[in-house]
Scaffold this motif. Structure first.
Motif, PDB file in Angstrom:
ATOM      1  N   UNK A 147       0.759  -1.322   0.109  1.00  0.00           N
ATOM      2  CA  UNK A 147      -0.060  -0.059   0.062  1.00  0.00           C
ATOM      3  C   UNK A 147       0.857   1.285   0.024  1.00  0.00           C
ATOM      4  N   UNK A 179       0.976   5.006   0.967  1.00  0.00           N
ATOM      5  CA  UNK A 179       0.659   5.764   2.140  1.00  0.00           C
ATOM      6  C   UNK A 179       0.887   7.317   1.928  1.00  0.00           C
ATOM      7  N   UNK A 180       1.592   7.865   0.848  1.00  0.00           N
ATOM      8  CA  UNK A 180       1.775   9.224   0.770  1.00  0.00           C
ATOM      9  C   UNK A 180       1.305   9.934  -0.300  1.00  0.00           C
ATOM     10  N   UNK A 181       0.642  11.099   0.152  1.00  0.00           N
ATOM     11  CA  UNK A 181       0.219  12.171  -0.962  1.00  0.00           C
ATOM     12  C   UNK A 181       1.274  12.455  -1.849  1.00  0.00           C
ATOM     13  N   UNK A 206       5.266  11.807  -2.389  1.00  0.00           N
ATOM     14  CA  UNK A 206       6.352  12.477  -1.706  1.00  0.00           C
ATOM     15  C   UNK A 206       6.987  11.513  -0.708  1.00  0.00           C
ATOM     16  N   UNK A 211      -3.105  10.277  -2.919  1.00  0.00           N
ATOM     17  CA  UNK A 211      -2.098   8.997  -3.274  1.00  0.00           C
ATOM     18  C   UNK A 211      -2.041   8.486  -4.520  1.00  0.00           C
ATOM     19  N   UNK A 258      -2.971  -0.351  -3.704  1.00  0.00           N
ATOM     20  CA  UNK A 258      -3.598  -0.496  -2.501  1.00  0.00           C
ATOM     21  C   UNK A 258      -4.035  -1.889  -2.360  1.00  0.00           C
ATOM     22  N   UNK A 290      -7.456  16.276  -0.678  1.00  0.00           N
ATOM     23  CA  UNK A 290      -6.183  15.659  -0.295  1.00  0.00           C
ATOM     24  C   UNK A 290      -5.073  16.714  -0.207  1.00  0.00           C
ATOM     25  N   UNK A 344      -9.856   8.680  -4.659  1.00  0.00           N
ATOM     26  CA  UNK A 344      -8.926   7.551  -4.502  1.00  0.00           C
ATOM     27  C   UNK A 344      -9.638   6.292  -4.308  1.00  0.00           C
TER      28      UNK A 344
END
Lengths: 552, 135
Positions: free
Chosen positions: A391, A393-395, A398, A437, A441, A493, A508
């Protein structure tokens, strides 16, 4: 006319797969038989069109898919969709992430819990009921996970009843797992709390034909060791939903309470007493198990979610009975020895620290088009596969390496080995600048026709629901996608990059799931609702049975 | 940065962002509070509390929290409150994220028809814990 053709094709899919989903895990012991529908050329005999560029960031994008229906889920952010063929109705159960929102059916603001939507008519989904989640601190709330079993299938269930298992709360001082009676999905009633006092819950699995439930949870007080999320397996017998019976706790070697994590060492480089499995000490928590039931006798366990991953395959029978052996230690169920954790372990593979085990979906008995003759023993070859995702997990991409999914060959399940990568390129689409993100996932979990062994769906957050043709598993082909447009309920987000804070309206896709009619459900994590889709074009050809199967 | 200067800058930002804020019930699926320019200017990331936000805007239209997997997603900003409104540019949402200590971490006025791409500028607390990980 194209619409008529699509409907006929969908009907053909259903007719070609008359067996109900209830025959297969988690409802029954059978595994769908996967027929080879490709020539020996496999993927190379198929059109290899690249995915077309998506439309602008604020517009819906479709490739080989068609929107059939939509429900806004009252603006609640969805974690997991589950489609159940329930007494002649197709019901969509949605586990929601934490929050509070008005329920127009009751006129009250309710903590996000479990949504129940009748999708029998996919063009007109009807929101039936919302079972609220935990009240109080929203930071501990949500009811992300849901499973449903029939009382006709559960060994000691009440005939005619339907039972819902869900997580109640996510991360807090007193999270739990609950059972509800959803026989009347418009008026569910609470049955019982199976286990409470947990500090974490996550994605459970419930074998309806045996009643065995693999609950994911843990508490900081139970003594188990996990890096990251404090959760491991808590196994119960829920064959009689009104009388839950505890069986045991289970996790990776190095997570047991007796492990001395200050002195423990890697099982890979220095196997022996007091070691830990994988690259992280202690190993990261389990995310969501899948059991293939007593016939296959395997449970597949992904650990780590998005980092420090380990994929473990265990012998189901040994897992369930290990602590009843005469040689078992006195506290095997709650505080097992290393040997007692290793006893059911069949295979294990460590991921690198940048990737974790979020999903591990078994697809068993897949004919390999290019090895239908002249390989191995000269007989047509099939492989058992495990689709694994890590998965993101960062927008805005980044601070993290890209998160992908992989196909593992588990034909010899003592030695899982990756044979292909399922990825979505950042371009075209400029997904890292789109907001939210971007990355893998979850993997679809439908172990029933019409799609099992032919296609797989993986949610890719802002890149939408992505579909691959896996019939030639060494050469999987992307064949379809759906990227939902933001709507009035899409939560923005936000990311702060190099000191500049920016918010984007971006959807998302959290999960993509299939029903036994061939419809596809794309659930949005950002509150934008759930979209019901069908396959079209070349993607539909992949899942449409040929008039004469091509066997070589 | 001195607190008064920061507050003044934050206020100026939102005066510019919200020229004619007014509540429009037609856009909201539930009751929502009116969002006015003066109230926006009073929100200071890093200082304003949940109680302060409630006092300014009332109960939020929606509350969200994405603490999925707990520590597996370190440093993602937690609770988010949203309010709906409308001004001369159309409908918008006021998006407020809170830090674990209950103070505003980030605030933005986001048009519903935001074209994406550049996104919408947000005001963030100067001591944001980890860049790029808020949600």
């Amino acid at each position: 006319m194209p619409r008529t053709i699509a409907r006929i094709a969908l009907l053909a899919l259903t007719l070609a797969a008359p067996a109900l989903a209830q025959s297969y895990p988690p409802d029954g012991p059978n595994i769908p038989v996967i027929a080879n529908t490709e020539s020996a050329a496999g993927a190379f005999g198929q059109p290899l069109a690249a995915p077309p560029p998506p439309k602008a960031w604020d517009r819906e994008s479709l490739w080989n898919m068609k929107v059939e229906g939509f429900n806004d889920n009252q603006g609640r952010p969805i974690y997991q969709p589950l489609v159940v063929d329930q007494s002649g109705r197709e019901l969509l159960y949605l586990g929601n992430l934490a929050g509070d929102m008005l329920n127009p059916l009751t006129g009250k603001v309710e903590s996000n819990g479990t949504s129940i939507i009748d999708v029998t008519d996919v063009h007109h989904p009807k929101f039936l009921f919302h079972i609220p989640g935990p009240p109080g601190n929203v930071g501990n709330a949500g009811a992300q996970m849901v499973r449903v079993c029939s009382g006709d299938v559960l060994p000691h269930g009440e005939k005619g009843k339907w039972y819902l298992l869900r997580a109640f709360g996510n991360a807090g001082p007193d999270e739990s797992h609950q059972l509800w009676d959803v026989t009347n999905p418009a008026a569910p009633t609470f049955i019982s709390t199976i286990v409470s006092g947990l500090s974490n819950t996550h994605k459970s699995w419930w074998e309806c034909d045996t009643g065995i439930a693999y609950l994911v949870g843990g508490s900081k007080a139970d003594g188990w060791h996990q890096s990251g999320t404090a959760q491991h397996l808590k196994i119960y017998d829920l064959s009689d939903p009104r009388k839950p019976v505890y069986i045991r706790d289970f996790g990776l070697v190095g997570q047991e309470p007796a492990a001395d994590i200050k002195t423990t060492h890697s099982c890979t480089s220095n196997p022996g007493p007091n070691c830990y499995e994988g690259a992280k000490n202690p190993p990261a928590g389990v995310h969501g198990p899948i059991s293939m039931g007593p016939k296959v006798n395997r449970v597949y366990l992904p650990y780590g979610v998005g980092r420090d991953g380990v994929i473990q395959i265990v012998d189901r029978q040994k897992l369930l009975t290990g602590c009843t052996l005469p040689t078992a230690s006195p506290h095997c169920a709650t505080n097992p020895t290393q040997a007692e954790l290793l006893y059911p372990q069949v295979g294990v593979i460590a991921m690198n620290p940048e990737n974790g085990g979020h999903s591990s979906m078994p697809v068993l008995g897949v004919p390999m088009p290019q090895t239908q003759a002249h390989f191995a023993n000269g007989s047509p070859q099939k492989k058992d596969l495990l689709i694994v995702s890590s998965e993101d997990t960062a927008n805005n991409c980044f601070g993290q390496a890209p998160h992908d999914a992989w196909i593992l060959d588990i034909t010899d399940d003592a030695t899982p080995w990756p044979i292909a990568t399922l990825t979505v390129p950042q371009e075209p689409g400029d997904f890292c600048e789109k907001g939210a993100r971007f990355g893998a996932h979850a993997v679809s979990e439908a172990i029933y026709p019409p799609y099992y062994g032919k296609i797989i769906g993986i949610s890719w957050f802002n890149a939408g629901a992505r579909i691959w043709d896996i019939r030639d598993a060494e050469n999987p082909r992307p064949i379809a996608y759906f990227i939902q447009a933001p709507n009035k309920n899409t939560v923005a987000s936000c990311a702060t990059i190099h000191g500049v804070a920016t918010c984007h309206n971006a959807t998302m896709n959290d999960y993509v799931e299939f029903d036994d009619r061939g419809y596809i459900y794309a659930a949005d994590r950002a509150g934008s609702g759930v979209t019901i889709l069908s396959l079209t074009g070349d993607a539909l050809k992949v899942v449409t049975p040929p008039a004469t199967p091509q066997r070589h | 940065m001195p607190r008064k200067v920061f507050a003044a800058l934050a206020g100026a930002t939102f005066v510019a962002l919200a020229p004619v804020a007014a509540y429009c019930a037609g856009d909201a699926p539930s009751a929502a509070a009116a969002v006015d320019v003066q109230s926006l200017a009073k929100v200071v990331p890093g200082h304003t509390s949940k109680a302060g936000i409630t006092a300014l805007f009332g109960k939020p239209w929606r509350v969200l929290q994405f603490n999925d997997c707990g520590e597996a997603m370190d440093d993602q900003a937690d609770e988010t409150w949203e309010y709906r409104g409308r001004d001369s540019s159309g409908s918008y949402r006021l998006h407020i994220e809170f830090s674990d200590d209950g103070t505003v971490h980030l605030i933005a006025k986001i048009p519903d028809n935001s074209p994406g791409g550049e996104g919408t500028a947000a005001k963030v607390a100067p001591s944001a814990p980890m860049p790029g990980m808020s949600m």
